[in-house]
Motif scaffolding. Structure first.
Motif, mmCIF file in Angstrom:
data_model
loop_
_atom_site.group_PDB
_atom_site.id
_atom_site.type_symbol
_atom_site.label_atom_id
_atom_site.label_comp_id
_atom_site.label_asym_id
_atom_site.label_seq_id
_atom_site.Cartn_x
_atom_site.Cartn_y
_atom_site.Cartn_z
ATOM 1 N N GLN A 1 -89.254 -97.508 61.621
ATOM 2 C CA GLN A 1 -89.115 -96.050 61.480
ATOM 3 C C GLN A 1 -90.541 -95.315 61.716
ATOM 4 N N CYS A 2 -90.566 -94.317 62.378
ATOM 5 C CA CYS A 2 -91.911 -93.639 62.402
ATOM 6 C C CYS A 2 -92.337 -92.884 61.170
ATOM 7 N N LYS A 3 -92.884 -93.250 60.293
ATOM 8 C CA LYS A 3 -93.143 -92.443 59.054
ATOM 9 C C LYS A 3 -94.610 -91.848 59.222
ATOM 10 N N TYR B 1 -97.467 -92.171 56.795
ATOM 11 C CA TYR B 1 -98.235 -93.213 56.907
ATOM 12 C C TYR B 1 -99.498 -93.108 57.753
#
Length: 479
Positions: A449-451, A454
């Motif tokens: 996933q592209c969080k 983060y």
């Protein structure tokens, strides 16, 4: 100390810290049982007052059909106080029992940092008006009709009003009767001009409760009194402390009602509604009946007093008005302000353009009295610096969302993300893709996933804007 006697059993329930029984009164309840309420000498740690809901919750273990009218018969033992933040049952010595035409119109003092109620301070008796400034008014407490009281509306900023209220309390030894507040104010400052409802003013009673360190409570004879929250002036550099009380935690029905009241009130003109119009307005707004019995109450006023964290009851008698508490208004304005700022491309708005931006965002004209104050600055001063940022720019004030400083680790991850974007786009036709497909494509390409958190962002667009050297976001017009 409660003793409940029935034909079949005797149950004795005691509270800790009770030293000595002093008197007792028998009253037959509607269920046929006999309730014995014993007035005791209590040490200071024991509370002499309890909310009506908590009282009935306790007594319901033993008397299932006890009604409020049973308690009203104990005039020399307990007092039932109809207060802004909910009715209270208080133990009294017989000398405190007094009768007054105002006895059903009372308020409550609740405030603390952890949102728990302060024990109700017993003001045994207070003069209904200030003798120093209103001695020639010919006022008679016994002849006073609460329905004759008209709620005054005023136009004044809190920045000006707050120190004046503090000054009045200093010169009046900490208490000012609400009925003579305007006369006392005029004697020390100037005549406070009142306006009609809807002419740009807010209720005086509500504005007083917006002043830090000040609240409105009631004496035993029912007279509303302006006083310090903690019986003394707040420290000079004290933070703003809004009077608070417990939310109905654990009661889903009252929690839902609280949300409905906020939704209902914010759609009313100037966030005000007459008490007698609440039921039909609720029905019209939600398309369903507001059945008081569904919440475990027999009277509408009892139900309204059960949500004191969102609803404030103004005035006296049958002409009372309902509005949102200052605490609820500040929370509501904060949410609306963030929504407005996020709707702006620059995430900021100039004060001179605020009204236009508000109308564009909420499809209605900006009116500061909808939030219970007279000036926008009064609301902005209540919002923490961590939520919005207020600065000067080109001789104008700018309101914006503060940008959080990202950590070195988040900056380094963003640089790595820029390399991943290059690797991702070079596999796409013409090195481009629709904005809406980036997240699923990223997940499919890298297997994770592209969080956004983060990298220290809340929105994908903000993350893209942080790497302008490798990525450009454009808007394509579809014919």
């Amino acid at each position: 100390f409660f003793v409940v006697i029935s034909k079949n059993y005797l149950s004795l329930v005691t509270f800790p810290n009770i030293l000595l029984v002093s008197s007792a009164v028998f009253v037959p309840s509607s269920s046929g049982m006999i309730v014995l309420l014993v007035t005791c000498n209590l040490i200071t740690e024991f509370r002499k007052c309890h909310s009506l809901s908590n009282f009935f919750k306790f007594v319901s273990r033993f008397v299932h059909k006890l009604i409020v009218s049973d308690l009203y018969k104990l005039t020399d033992t307990v007092a039932i106080r109809d207060q802004v933040n909910g009715r209270m049952v208080c133990l009294l010595p017989s000398s405190q029992a007094r009768q007054s035409p105002l006895s059903s119109v009372l308020s409550y003092d609740g405030s603390s940092a952890n949102c728990s109620p302060v024990i109700f301070e017993e003001l045994e008796y207070h003069e209904p008006i200030c003798k120093l400034h209103c001695s020639d008014k010919g006022y008679s407490e016994n002849d006073f009709d609460p329905d004759s009281y008209k709620i005054p509306f005023i136009i004044l900023s809190l920045k000006t009003f707050a120190p004046q209220v503090h000054s009045l309390l200093h010169t009046h030894e900490g208490t000012v009767p609400l009925l003579s507040f305007l006369d006392c104010y005029a004697s020390e400052f100037t005549v406070l001009k009142t306006v009609e409802e809807g002419e740009g003013g807010v209720p005086l009673e509500h504005l007083i409760t917006c002043v830090p360190g000040v609240n409105i409570v009631s004496a035993q004879n029912g007279i509303k009194v302006v006083k310090w929250v903690h019986n003394n002036p707040p420290p000079p550099n004290a933070d703003h402390c809004l009077p608070r009380c417990k939310s109905p935690v654990g009661n889903p029905q009252l929690i839902q009602l609280s949300r409905e009241i906020i939704d209902l009130m914010k759609n009313q003109a100037h966030c005000l509604i007459s008490q007698h119009k609440f039921i039909p307005t609720y029905h019209h707004h939600f398309g369903k009946q507001c059945r008081v019995s569904d919440y475990g109450y027999s009277k509408l006023m009892e139900l309204l007093e059960a949500v004191p964290h969102v609803l404030q009851i103004l005035g006296l008698g049958t002409k009372r008005l309902l509005t949102l508490t200052h605490r609820a208004q500040v929370k509501r304005f904060t949410q609306d302000m963030l929504k407005l700022l996020k709707s702006q491309a620059s995430k900021q708005v100039f004060i001179r353009e605020f009204g236009q931006a508000y109308h564009w965002c909420f499809s209605k004209d900006w009116d500061v009295t909808d939030y219970g104050v007279c000036e926008l600055a009064d609301l902005l001063s209540e919002i923490p610096d961590t939520t919005i940022c207020i600065s000067k720019q080109d001789e104008d004030t700018v309101i914006s969302i503060p940008k959080r400083d990202r950590t070195p680790e988040e900056i380094e991850r963003t640089k790595q993300f820029a390399k991943e974007v290059v690797d991702l786009l070079r596999h796409q036709s013409h090195c481009r893709m629709p904005f809406s497909k980036f997240i699923p494509t990223y997940h499919h390409h890298f297997g994770r996933q592209c969080k956004l958190a983060y990298y220290g962002f809340n929105k994908l667009m903000e993350l893209f804007e942080s790497i302008p050297e490798v990525l450009q976001v454009s808007i394509r017009t579809c014919n």
